[in-house]
Design an enzyme around this catalytic site. Structure first.
Site, PDB file in Angstrom:
ATOM      1  N   GLU A 122     -12.382 -19.309  39.078  1.00  0.00           N
ATOM      2  CA  GLU A 122     -11.303 -19.955  38.432  1.00  0.00           C
ATOM      3  C   GLU A 122     -10.474 -20.736  39.370  1.00  0.00           C
ATOM      4  O   GLU A 122     -10.329 -19.295  39.586  1.00  0.00           O
ATOM      5  CB  GLU A 122     -10.978 -19.745  37.435  1.00  0.00           C
ATOM      6  CG  GLU A 122      -9.973 -21.074  35.974  1.00  0.00           C
ATOM      7  CD  GLU A 122      -8.666 -19.929  35.078  1.00  0.00           C
ATOM      8  OE1 GLU A 122      -8.972 -20.863  34.290  1.00  0.00           O
ATOM      9  OE2 GLU A 122      -9.012 -18.688  35.312  1.00  0.00           O
ATOM     10  N   CYS A 137     -11.906 -18.157  31.532  1.00  0.00           N
ATOM     11  CA  CYS A 137     -11.316 -17.760  31.485  1.00  0.00           C
ATOM     12  C   CYS A 137     -10.576 -16.924  29.882  1.00  0.00           C
ATOM     13  O   CYS A 137     -11.797 -16.454  29.113  1.00  0.00           O
ATOM     14  CB  CYS A 137     -10.167 -17.498  32.231  1.00  0.00           C
ATOM     15  SG  CYS A 137      -9.127 -16.786  32.695  1.00  0.00           S
ATOM     16  N   LYS A 146     -11.882 -26.514  30.311  1.00  0.00           N
ATOM     17  CA  LYS A 146     -11.681 -25.210  29.439  1.00  0.00           C
ATOM     18  C   LYS A 146     -10.286 -25.501  28.904  1.00  0.00           C
ATOM     19  O   LYS A 146      -9.338 -26.542  28.365  1.00  0.00           O
ATOM     20  CB  LYS A 146     -10.378 -24.521  30.278  1.00  0.00           C
ATOM     21  CG  LYS A 146     -10.065 -23.556  30.146  1.00  0.00           C
ATOM     22  CD  LYS A 146      -9.476 -22.943  30.962  1.00  0.00           C
ATOM     23  CE  LYS A 146      -8.616 -21.122  30.235  1.00  0.00           C
ATOM     24  NZ  LYS A 146      -7.489 -20.682  31.411  1.00  0.00           N
TER      25      LYS A 146
END
Length: 272
Positions: free
Chosen positions: A48, A161, A121
Site C-alpha cells: 500500500e 490494509c 479500498k
C-alpha cells in the site's frame, strides 16, 4: 472463472519504506520487482502507498491519476510487460468524485501489461491514541465493490490494509486460491494484530494469503510494522521479512489448497 487444477507458482511480496519523493519510490520498487522476477516469481505484489508516503496528506491528492493514464500506472504497466509477470500494484491514488480526495486503488496488470482488475479500498483506517492519530477518510474516498481476478494460479481476491479487520469482505470473495492484501500497518497496531489476523483469514478461507507491507521509519516520522508475509491455507507462515526494503518469496501449491479443503471441508460446512 478459471481454476488452477494443479501446479506450483512462485509468488512474491515486496516490502518498501516509501517516502515523499515519487521518483525515488518508483526506482526502489523497480529494483525489487526485477529481483523478484529474477528469482522466478510469476506474480508480484507491491505494498500500500508504494509510490508515496508523506506527512503532508494533501500530497496524494496532487499526484492522483485518472484511471488508465499517468506515470505511476505507466510504471506498473511497463514493469509487468518487461519482466513478463503479473503485477499487483499495491495502491496508488486515483481520481475520486470529490476534488480534495482520492481513491486508494489497487490495479492489477497481467504479464502482457494489460490492466485486468481494479479494487478501491473499502474500509478507511481511523486510529487515535495519544499523539498518534490517523484519519484516512479525510483524504480518501471509499470504494464499495469486492473485487478479484483470474490468474494462472486460480482466483485471486483483492483487499487493502484495514480491510483485514472485516472478515465479511473475504467471505464475499467466494472461493479463492489466494488473497492479496497490500498494507501500511502502523507499528502499534501491527505489533498487536497483524500476524494473527492474516493467519485467521488464511485459515477461514483455506487459501494462501500474501501481504506486502511498508516496513520501517519513514521520512516525517511515521513508523510502519512491516513483516510482509506469505501464509499457507493451514495458517502457517511460510515466508516473512520483518523490516526494511526487500522481497518475500514462496511457492504456492495448488495441491496444498486441495488437501486442506478435503481434509477439513469447512467451506462446504458453512450454514450462514
Amino acid at each position: 472463472m478459471t481454476e488452477a487444477s494443479a501446479g506450483k507458482f512462485r509468488i512474491a511480496a515486496i516490502q518498501t519504506v516509501s517516502g515523499p519523493e515519487v521518483e525515488e519510490n518508483l526506482a526502489v520498487a523497480a529494483d525489487l520487482i526485477a529481483q523478484a522476477a529474477g528469482e522466478g516469481a510469476s506474480l508480484i505484489a507491491l505494498p500500500e502507498y508504494f509510490p508515496l508516503i508523506s506527512p503532508d496528506e494533501s500530497a496524494k491528492v496532487r499526484i492522483r491519476e485518472a484511471e488508465g493514464r499517468g506515470p505511476i500506472q505507466g510504471f506498473l504497466r511497463e514493469a509487468a510487460l518487461r519482466h513478463g509477470v503479473w503485477l499487483v500494484g499495491g495502491t496508488l491514488p486515483l481520481v475520486a468524485q470529490a476534488d480534495d480526495k482520492v481513491r486508494n486503488s489497487t490495479l492489477v496488470f497481467d504479464d502482457t501489461g494489460r490492466c485486468v482488475a481494479r479494487y478501491d479500498k473499502i474500509h478507511l483506517f481511523g486510529f487515535s491514541r495519544g499523539a498518534e492519530r490517523y484519519d484516512e477518510a479525510a483524504s480518501i474516498e471509499p470504494g464499495a465493490q469486492v473485487t478479484g481476478f483470474d490468474a494462472p494460479m486460480g482466483r485471486v481476491g483483492l483487499s487493502v490494509c484495514y480491510d483485514l479487520r472485516f472478515p465479511e469482505l473475504f467471505r464475499a470473495m467466494g472461493a479463492v486460491n489466494l488473497i492479496i492484501l497490500p498494507a501500511a500497518f502502523t507499528y502499534t497496531t501491527g505489533k498487536a494484530h497483524w500476524e494473527v489476523l492474516l493467519r485467521a483469514r488464511a485459515i477461514e478461507n483455506q487459501c494462501y494469503v500474501m501481504a506486502p507491507a511498508q516496513g520501517g521509519q519513514h521520512p516525517g516520522g511515521r513508523v510502519t510494522w512491516g513483516h510482509s508475509m506469505i501464509i499457507d491455507p493451514w495458517g502457517e507462515v511460510v515466508a516473512v521479512l520483518e523490516s526494511g526494503p526487500g522481497v518475500v518469496l514462496a511457492e504456492m501449491d495448488i495441491d496444498r489448497i486441495r488437501n486442506v479443503r478435503e481434509s477439513l471441508p469447512a467451506l462446504r460446512h458453512r450454514c450462514l
